[in-house]
Write a protein that holds these residues in place. Structure first.
Motif, PDB file in Angstrom:
ATOM      1  N   ASP A   6       0.831  -1.203   0.000  1.00  0.00           N
ATOM      2  CA  ASP A   6       0.000   0.000   0.000  1.00  0.00           C
ATOM      3  C   ASP A   6       0.870   1.259   0.000  1.00  0.00           C
ATOM      4  O   ASP A   6       1.556   1.561   0.982  1.00  0.00           O
ATOM      5  N   LEU A   7       0.839   2.004  -1.105  1.00  0.00           N
ATOM      6  CA  LEU A   7       1.642   3.213  -1.238  1.00  0.00           C
ATOM      7  C   LEU A   7       1.285   4.282  -0.216  1.00  0.00           C
ATOM      8  O   LEU A   7       2.078   5.184   0.045  1.00  0.00           O
ATOM      9  N   ARG A   8       0.105   4.200   0.342  1.00  0.00           N
ATOM     10  CA  ARG A   8      -0.346   5.247   1.254  1.00  0.00           C
ATOM     11  C   ARG A   8       0.301   5.159   2.627  1.00  0.00           C
ATOM     12  O   ARG A   8       0.199   6.111   3.419  1.00  0.00           O
ATOM     13  N   PHE A   9       0.956   4.047   2.937  1.00  0.00           N
ATOM     14  CA  PHE A   9       1.510   3.852   4.273  1.00  0.00           C
ATOM     15  C   PHE A   9       2.943   3.337   4.180  1.00  0.00           C
ATOM     16  O   PHE A   9       3.230   2.417   3.429  1.00  0.00           O
ATOM     17  N   SER A  10       3.810   3.954   4.980  1.00  0.00           N
ATOM     18  CA  SER A  10       5.178   3.456   5.109  1.00  0.00           C
ATOM     19  C   SER A  10       5.300   2.470   6.261  1.00  0.00           C
ATOM     20  O   SER A  10       6.062   1.506   6.185  1.00  0.00           O
ATOM     21  N   GLU A  11       4.579   2.742   7.343  1.00  0.00           N
ATOM     22  CA  GLU A  11       4.603   1.857   8.507  1.00  0.00           C
ATOM     23  C   GLU A  11       3.203   1.773   9.101  1.00  0.00           C
ATOM     24  O   GLU A  11       2.475   2.763   9.156  1.00  0.00           O
TER      25      GLU A  11
ATOM     26  N   PHE B 259      -3.855  -1.412  -5.147  1.00  0.00           N
ATOM     27  CA  PHE B 259      -4.745  -2.568  -5.270  1.00  0.00           C
ATOM     28  C   PHE B 259      -4.281  -3.487  -6.402  1.00  0.00           C
ATOM     29  O   PHE B 259      -4.363  -4.715  -6.288  1.00  0.00           O
ATOM     30  N   ASP B 260      -3.799  -2.914  -7.489  1.00  0.00           N
ATOM     31  CA  ASP B 260      -3.334  -3.756  -8.595  1.00  0.00           C
ATOM     32  C   ASP B 260      -2.055  -4.490  -8.215  1.00  0.00           C
ATOM     33  O   ASP B 260      -1.864  -5.659  -8.586  1.00  0.00           O
ATOM     34  N   VAL B 261      -1.172  -3.821  -7.474  1.00  0.00           N
ATOM     35  CA  VAL B 261       0.038  -4.486  -6.982  1.00  0.00           C
ATOM     36  C   VAL B 261      -0.335  -5.635  -6.059  1.00  0.00           C
ATOM     37  O   VAL B 261       0.247  -6.734  -6.133  1.00  0.00           O
ATOM     38  N   LEU B 262      -1.304  -5.416  -5.179  1.00  0.00           N
ATOM     39  CA  LEU B 262      -1.779  -6.488  -4.300  1.00  0.00           C
ATOM     40  C   LEU B 262      -2.323  -7.657  -5.105  1.00  0.00           C
ATOM     41  O   LEU B 262      -2.020  -8.831  -4.815  1.00  0.00           O
ATOM     42  N   ALA B 263      -3.137  -7.358  -6.122  1.00  0.00           N
ATOM     43  CA  ALA B 263      -3.733  -8.419  -6.925  1.00  0.00           C
ATOM     44  C   ALA B 263      -2.658  -9.258  -7.622  1.00  0.00           C
ATOM     45  O   ALA B 263      -2.752 -10.498  -7.661  1.00  0.00           O
ATOM     46  N   ARG B 264      -1.631  -8.623  -8.145  1.00  0.00           N
ATOM     47  CA  ARG B 264      -0.541  -9.362  -8.793  1.00  0.00           C
ATOM     48  C   ARG B 264       0.184 -10.250  -7.784  1.00  0.00           C
ATOM     49  O   ARG B 264       0.628 -11.355  -8.118  1.00  0.00           O
TER      50      ARG B 264
END
Length: 300
Positions: free
Chosen positions: A33-38, A147-152
């Motif tokens: 998730d790009l929105r969170f670093s930690e 979300f697309d990165v997660l799906a892959r």
């Protein structure tokens, strides 16, 4: 939610358990998730909401930090919804507080994984303007890309780190080609009309037409740079932009071998462009993209 809420949906060809684990486990979640670093879960008593802290890097060593809590619900014996709220007290955070949900819907061909969320902003009218013009569209895009990165990751096992490295390598290579083509068209040909640009056309006997030929070539090179940006995921265009100069440079060297002997000569530039073209072209067709996600709720 209001009409300006962010909605993202991605159909994932995998099991609900796999999607659930990689979205609900903080160590897994922060990888894609790009929105969170930690993301760190705080201790909780059974039955209480899951409280957490989050951190998002914004560059130059700065970060936005906040807190939140989530509650997972259970439908028909399966956990299918996670409702959350979040807030930040930092003055540098555009978001003051927000709320939303993740929903997991099992289907015959996988899982519909979707989110809808909204938030309030600080900084008054300026904050609302920044949010509407730039921040909200960027946040929606980042959510969809994630979300697309997660799906892959779920579908073919591609780790999120690999997906993001590929995105970065492609972007660096492609922007490099854009800058080279754009500079070569704009500066020596259109703005300066450098004698070295005119010389080959004069040797061809164009005489007074040499200047017009240089201008036309400059416009063409600028057009190639623009096309590389416009058709960002075009593999064949990246290959063409990187490899076409090889033939042109070879012809120039055959006509005048001296052009290959000076410092920073066309041969060196061509080798670099060919390398950038191969990198950008080989990666362009297999990158995660926000376009694979729905951005508005489907009509029921």
């Amino acid at each position: 939610m209001s009409d300006d809420a962010i909605y993202v949906e991605r159909r994932v060809d995998g099991s609900l358990d796999a999607v659930w684990e990689r979205t609900q486990e903080p160590d897994e979640h922060e990888r894609w998730d790009l929105r969170f670093s930690e993301i760190d879960y705080l201790p909780r008593e059974e039955g209480d909401p899951q409280r957490f802290t989050y951190r998002t890097g914004i560059g130059f060593g700065l970060a936005v930090e906040g807190t939140g809590e989530s509650v997972a619900t259970n439908e028909d014996g399966e956990e299918t919804t996670s409702v959350l709220s979040f807030a930040s007290e930092q003055a540098r955070s555009l978001i003051t507080e927000g709320r939303g949900f993740w929903r997991y819907v099992e289907t015959d061909d996988g899982v519909r994984f979707l989110t809808e969320y909204n938030y309030d902003t600080r900084w008054g009218a300026l904050g609302r303007l920044v949010d509407r013009v730039a921040f909200r569209p960027l946040l929606g895009w980042a959510t969809a890309l994630s979300f697309d990165v997660l799906a892959r990751w779920v579908e073919d096992g591609t780790p999120p780190e690999t997906s993001y490295r590929a995105l970065l390598a492609h972007a660096v290579a492609r922007v490099g080609l854009v800058l080279i083509w754009g500079y070569q068209g704009l500066v020596p040909k259109l703005l300066v009309g450098h004698p070295a640009e005119l010389a080959p056309f004069r040797r061809l006997g164009l005489g007074a037409m040499a200047q017009e030929a240089v201008i036309a070539l400059g416009v063409l090179e600028l057009a190639v740079g623009v096309a590389l940006l416009w058709r960002w995921r075009s593999a064949w265009l990246a290959y063409l932009a990187g490899l076409a100069p090889v033939g042109l440079t070879a012809g120039a060297v055959i006509a005048d071998p001296a052009v290959a002997l000076g410092p920073y000569n066309p041969v060196v530039t061509t080798i670099g462009m060919a390398a950038l073209g191969v990198v950008a072209g080989s990666l362009a067709g297999d990158l995660p993209t926000a376009r694979n996600c729905l951005r508005t709720p489907p009509e029921e």
